[in-house]
Design an enzyme around this catalytic site. Structure first.
Site, PDB file in Angstrom:
ATOM      1  N   LYS A  71       0.823  -1.229   0.000  1.00  8.25           N
ATOM      2  CA  LYS A  71       0.000   0.000   0.000  1.00  8.25           C
ATOM      3  C   LYS A  71       0.850   1.270   0.000  1.00  8.25           C
ATOM      4  O   LYS A  71       0.468   2.268  -0.603  1.00  8.25           O
ATOM      5  CB  LYS A  71      -0.940   0.000   1.208  1.00  8.25           C
ATOM      6  CG  LYS A  71      -2.071  -1.013   1.087  1.00  8.25           C
ATOM      7  CD  LYS A  71      -3.008  -0.942   2.276  1.00  8.25           C
ATOM      8  CE  LYS A  71      -4.014  -2.079   2.220  1.00  8.25           C
ATOM      9  NZ  LYS A  71      -4.891  -2.116   3.375  1.00  8.25           N
ATOM     10  N   ASP A 107      -9.591   2.627   3.028  1.00  9.22           N
ATOM     11  CA  ASP A 107      -9.571   2.073   4.390  1.00  9.22           C
ATOM     12  C   ASP A 107      -9.963   3.143   5.412  1.00  9.22           C
ATOM     13  O   ASP A 107     -10.514   2.822   6.465  1.00  9.22           O
ATOM     14  CB  ASP A 107      -8.161   1.553   4.752  1.00  9.22           C
ATOM     15  CG  ASP A 107      -7.871   0.206   4.115  1.00  9.22           C
ATOM     16  OD1 ASP A 107      -8.821  -0.487   3.694  1.00  9.22           O
ATOM     17  OD2 ASP A 107      -6.676  -0.166   4.026  1.00  9.22           O
TER      18      ASP A 107
HETATM   19  P1  NAP Z   1       1.037  -4.078   7.865  1.00  8.00           P
HETATM   20  O1  NAP Z   1       1.203  -2.706   7.327  1.00  8.00           O
HETATM   21  O2  NAP Z   1       1.951  -5.168   7.403  1.00  8.00           O
HETATM   22  O3  NAP Z   1       1.148  -3.962   9.488  1.00  8.00           O
HETATM   23  C1  NAP Z   1       1.139  -5.124  10.286  1.00  8.00           C
HETATM   24  C2  NAP Z   1       1.041  -4.740  11.756  1.00  8.00           C
HETATM   25  O4  NAP Z   1       0.970  -5.967  12.513  1.00  8.00           O
HETATM   26  C3  NAP Z   1       2.281  -3.999  12.275  1.00  8.00           C
HETATM   27  O5  NAP Z   1       1.904  -3.135  13.319  1.00  8.00           O
HETATM   28  C4  NAP Z   1       3.150  -5.157  12.809  1.00  8.00           C
HETATM   29  O6  NAP Z   1       4.062  -4.772  13.795  1.00  8.00           O
HETATM   30  C5  NAP Z   1       2.071  -6.026  13.441  1.00  8.00           C
HETATM   31  N1  NAP Z   1       2.515  -7.406  13.586  1.00  8.00           N
HETATM   32  C6  NAP Z   1       2.717  -8.313  12.604  1.00  8.00           C
HETATM   33  N2  NAP Z   1       3.139  -9.484  13.127  1.00  8.00           N
HETATM   34  C7  NAP Z   1       3.216  -9.292  14.473  1.00  8.00           C
HETATM   35  C8  NAP Z   1       3.587 -10.121  15.564  1.00  8.00           C
HETATM   36  N3  NAP Z   1       3.977 -11.402  15.372  1.00  8.00           N
HETATM   37  N4  NAP Z   1       3.538  -9.617  16.814  1.00  8.00           N
HETATM   38  C9  NAP Z   1       3.135  -8.326  17.017  1.00  8.00           C
HETATM   39  N5  NAP Z   1       2.768  -7.490  16.016  1.00  8.00           N
HETATM   40  C10 NAP Z   1       2.816  -7.966  14.763  1.00  8.00           C
HETATM   41  O7  NAP Z   1      -0.415  -4.636   7.601  1.00  8.00           O
HETATM   42  P2  NAP Z   1      -1.792  -3.782   7.507  1.00  8.00           P
HETATM   43  O8  NAP Z   1      -2.080  -3.474   6.091  1.00  8.00           O
HETATM   44  O9  NAP Z   1      -1.728  -2.665   8.490  1.00  8.00           O
HETATM   45  O10 NAP Z   1      -2.859  -4.886   7.968  1.00  8.00           O
HETATM   46  C11 NAP Z   1      -2.921  -5.243   9.328  1.00  8.00           C
HETATM   47  C12 NAP Z   1      -4.176  -6.048   9.608  1.00  8.00           C
HETATM   48  O11 NAP Z   1      -5.335  -5.263   9.341  1.00  8.00           O
HETATM   49  C13 NAP Z   1      -4.292  -7.330   8.774  1.00  8.00           C
HETATM   50  O12 NAP Z   1      -4.846  -8.332   9.599  1.00  8.00           O
HETATM   51  C14 NAP Z   1      -5.276  -6.934   7.710  1.00  8.00           C
HETATM   52  O13 NAP Z   1      -5.997  -8.044   7.197  1.00  8.00           O
HETATM   53  C15 NAP Z   1      -6.194  -6.012   8.506  1.00  8.00           C
HETATM   54  N6  NAP Z   1      -6.940  -5.094   7.630  1.00  8.00           N
HETATM   55  C16 NAP Z   1      -8.278  -5.253   7.572  1.00  8.00           C
HETATM   56  C17 NAP Z   1      -9.025  -4.430   6.759  1.00  8.00           C
HETATM   57  C18 NAP Z   1     -10.508  -4.611   6.699  1.00  8.00           C
HETATM   58  O14 NAP Z   1     -11.121  -4.056   5.802  1.00  8.00           O
HETATM   59  N7  NAP Z   1     -11.094  -5.351   7.622  1.00  8.00           N
HETATM   60  C19 NAP Z   1      -8.392  -3.445   5.982  1.00  8.00           C
HETATM   61  C20 NAP Z   1      -7.014  -3.295   6.078  1.00  8.00           C
HETATM   62  C21 NAP Z   1      -6.296  -4.144   6.903  1.00  8.00           C
HETATM   63  P3  NAP Z   1       5.560  -4.333  13.400  1.00  8.00           P
HETATM   64  O15 NAP Z   1       5.469  -2.902  12.950  1.00  8.00           O
HETATM   65  O16 NAP Z   1       6.328  -4.507  14.663  1.00  8.00           O
HETATM   66  O17 NAP Z   1       6.010  -5.270  12.295  1.00  8.00           O
END
Ligand code: NAP
Length: 279
Positions: A71, A107
């Site tokens: 993104k 989003d």
């Molecule tokens: P992203 O940019 O990759 O961010 C991932 C986040 O999760 C970061 O804060 C990361 O921490 C944390 N994380 C990952 N693995 C971890 C672990 N083992 N322990 C602790 N923290 C961990 O991804 P994103 O786009 O923000 O998406 C995040 C979530 O939101 C996903 O589950 C996605 O499916 C969901 N989402 C849902 C919608 C919806 O419409 N419902 C829309 C967008 C996203 P670090 O910074 O320390 O790596």
């Protein structure tokens, strides 16, 4: 779905992984409902292919969505960025208009509409704990700031990332949690999980809610079959909780409007999501 012809507009979800996504199910149902000549597929793409897919899909008259981990990179590919892209530094929706590749981050609107549906009103005056500092956290923060949240605490595994996000979006109302023990005994009106934890069956909970003195509600952005582990844990403690399903619908509906300049049926989209989750 109407017959696919040489006129059909092609839309795609571009990211990695994408094969678990229910966006194709939801978007194809919404297009079929309005008898629109389009098809929506999922394309797994690394950082190198992603740029070509985006430009190619848009220039061919279609468009699509971008998902993790692209993104932020997608925001740099656009000719025209929406205010939500500029504020979050992330793009999840793209399309062509007047020969230019446009992008939005739906989003923000998806989070805002889903949260307001959950709370029954905007988050004005609320004290909120946000878990995570990735793309979804940025979108959630913009929506919380615009909705009038009084104070947001940001807890992330990688603190530097949280500081960058807080500086970019938050201003004085957002503070990073330096040590999880700071949260012990604190009360929050709302806890929002924007981490990936909960997507995989053996993930730990993103937070032990019992550390906190009181929680008004929990919104988990994780969207999967059945309740997410955090939603289950919250409900066991008697806390109102919702998962990411409604945000998925609302961000998808906002994207659909960017592509077709028409509103899709939320009822049709929700029914498609439910069918997909049962499969
Ligand atoms: P992203 O940019 O990759 O961010 C991932 C986040 O999760 C970061 O804060 C990361 O921490 C944390 N994380 C990952 N693995 C971890 C672990 N083992 N322990 C602790 N923290 C961990 O991804 P994103 O786009 O923000 O998406 C995040 C979530 O939101 C996903 O589950 C996605 O499916 C969901 N989402 C849902 C919608 C919806 O419409 N419902 C829309 C967008 C996203 P670090 O910074 O320390 O790596």
């Amino acid at each position: 779905m109407p017959e696919v012809t040489s006129q059909t507009r092609v839309f795609a979800l571009v990211g990695d992984p994408v094969f678990h996504s229910l966006s194709p199910t939801i978007q194809n149902a919404a297009m079929a409902d309005l008898e629109l000549d389009g098809v929506y597929v999922a394309l797994r793409a690394g950082a190198e292919e992603m740029v070509g897919f985006m430009k190619g899909l848009a220039r061919s008259g279609g468009g699509g969505n971008i998902t993790l981990p692209h993104k932020e990179k997608a925001a740099t590919v656009l000719d025209v960025s929406s205010p939500a892209v500029k504020r979050t530094g992330a793009c999840n929706t793209f399309w062509l208009r007047d020969g230019k590749v446009h992008g939005d981050n739906t989003d923000v609107e998806g989070f805002s509409r889903a949260l307001e549906g959950f709370l029954g009103e905007p988050p004005e005056g609320l004290k909120v704990l946000v878990l995570g500092a990735g793309g979804a956290a940025r979108a959630g923060l913009v929506a919380l700031m615009d909705g009038g949240a009084e104070e947001v605490r940001l807890l992330n595994r990688t603190q530097d990332r949280a500081r960058v996000v807080a500086r970019r979006i938050g201003g004085a109302r957002v503070r990073v949690v330096d040590n999880i023990r700071e949260l012990d005994g604190k009360a929050f009106d709302l806890v929002v999980n924007t981490t990936c934890l909960g997507l995989q069956p053996d993930d730990p909970l993103p937070l032990d809610l019992e550390r906190l003195k009181q929680v008004g509600g929990v919104m988990d952005l994780v969207c999967r079959r059945g309740a997410s582990p955090l939603v289950e844990a919250a409900r066991e403690l008697g806390i109102r909780a919702t998962d990411g399903s409604e945000m998925l619908i609302q961000q998808g509906a906002a994207a659909f409007e960017c592509w077709w300049e028409r509103k899709p049926s939320l009822r049709v989209m929700r029914a498609a999501l439910e069918r997909g989750q049962r499969r």
